[in-house]
Motif scaffolding. Structure first.
Motif, PDB file in Angstrom:
ATOM      1  N   GLU A 205     -16.227   1.784 -12.017  1.00  0.00           N
ATOM      2  CA  GLU A 205     -16.814   1.918 -10.670  1.00  0.00           C
ATOM      3  C   GLU A 205     -15.993   1.144  -9.637  1.00  0.00           C
ATOM      4  O   GLU A 205     -15.786   1.625  -8.523  1.00  0.00           O
ATOM      5  CB  GLU A 205     -18.268   1.433 -10.662  1.00  0.00           C
ATOM      6  N   ALA A 206     -15.529  -0.047 -10.012  1.00  0.00           N
ATOM      7  CA  ALA A 206     -14.717  -0.843  -9.085  1.00  0.00           C
ATOM      8  C   ALA A 206     -13.400  -0.132  -8.777  1.00  0.00           C
ATOM      9  O   ALA A 206     -12.964  -0.074  -7.619  1.00  0.00           O
ATOM     10  CB  ALA A 206     -14.458  -2.236  -9.658  1.00  0.00           C
ATOM     11  N   LEU A 207     -12.757   0.427  -9.797  1.00  0.00           N
ATOM     12  CA  LEU A 207     -11.506   1.147  -9.588  1.00  0.00           C
ATOM     13  C   LEU A 207     -11.732   2.395  -8.732  1.00  0.00           C
ATOM     14  O   LEU A 207     -10.986   2.672  -7.796  1.00  0.00           O
ATOM     15  CB  LEU A 207     -10.878   1.532 -10.931  1.00  0.00           C
ATOM     16  N   ARG A 208     -12.781   3.132  -9.040  1.00  0.00           N
ATOM     17  CA  ARG A 208     -13.109   4.326  -8.263  1.00  0.00           C
ATOM     18  C   ARG A 208     -13.371   3.966  -6.806  1.00  0.00           C
ATOM     19  O   ARG A 208     -12.859   4.615  -5.892  1.00  0.00           O
ATOM     20  CB  ARG A 208     -14.339   4.999  -8.867  1.00  0.00           C
ATOM     21  N   GLY A 209     -14.143   2.935  -6.573  1.00  0.00           N
ATOM     22  CA  GLY A 209     -14.446   2.506  -5.209  1.00  0.00           C
ATOM     23  C   GLY A 209     -13.205   2.069  -4.460  1.00  0.00           C
ATOM     24  O   GLY A 209     -13.045   2.383  -3.270  1.00  0.00           O
ATOM     25  N   MET A 210     -12.317   1.362  -5.136  1.00  0.00           N
ATOM     26  CA  MET A 210     -11.072   0.910  -4.510  1.00  0.00           C
ATOM     27  C   MET A 210     -10.226   2.107  -4.098  1.00  0.00           C
ATOM     28  O   MET A 210      -9.710   2.162  -2.991  1.00  0.00           O
ATOM     29  CB  MET A 210     -10.316   0.006  -5.486  1.00  0.00           C
ATOM     30  N   ILE A 211     -10.111   3.090  -4.986  1.00  0.00           N
ATOM     31  CA  ILE A 211      -9.310   4.277  -4.680  1.00  0.00           C
ATOM     32  C   ILE A 211      -9.923   5.048  -3.511  1.00  0.00           C
ATOM     33  O   ILE A 211      -9.217   5.413  -2.562  1.00  0.00           O
ATOM     34  CB  ILE A 211      -9.177   5.180  -5.923  1.00  0.00           C
TER      35      ILE A 211
END
Length: 120
Positions: free
Chosen positions: A23-29
């Motif tokens: 979720e953190a990676l998705r949100g960052m992207i």
């Protein structure tokens, strides 16, 4: 994992320990590249923009952020490894017990976006 057709399903099907990192990676992207098209390719989430892409994936003990060798230089790898992350030629591994290096990944991603825009 069952047949995955979208990123929400990929994340909800992932191990409970993997979900916060994904979720953190998705949100960052999505924050850094709001125009990126989100899809599943090769059974993992891919984000396509300006003729290039990045991807994320969940594994047993880590998530991987695949940004490509064009964006992940040797100095970047060295810096991330000094912070405790494993890297490959095109990828960064983030252990589920590690914080996601949002600032560093955002910087790499923004540079990749800028390079892709210039090459179009």
């Amino acid at each position: 994992m069952s047949e995955i057709t979208d990123v929400d399903s990929y994340i909800s099907d992932a191990d409970e320990n993997a979900r916060p990192t994904l979720e953190a990676l998705r949100g960052m992207i999505k924050s850094a590249v709001p125009e990126a098209e989100e899809e599943i390719r090769y059974n993992v989430p891919f984000y396509t923009f300006h003729g290039t892409h990045v991807g994320i994936g969940a594994f047993e003990n880590h998530a991987t952020f695949g940004i490509g060798a064009d964006a992940l230089g040797s100095e970047d790898r060295k810096r991330l490894e000094e912070e405790g992350y494993k890297t490959g030629k095109e990828t960064i591994q983030i252990g589920y017990n590690q914080a996601v290096p949002i600032a560093e990944l955002t910087q790499l991603l923004e540079a990749k976006v800028e390079a892709a825009r210039k090459s179009q």
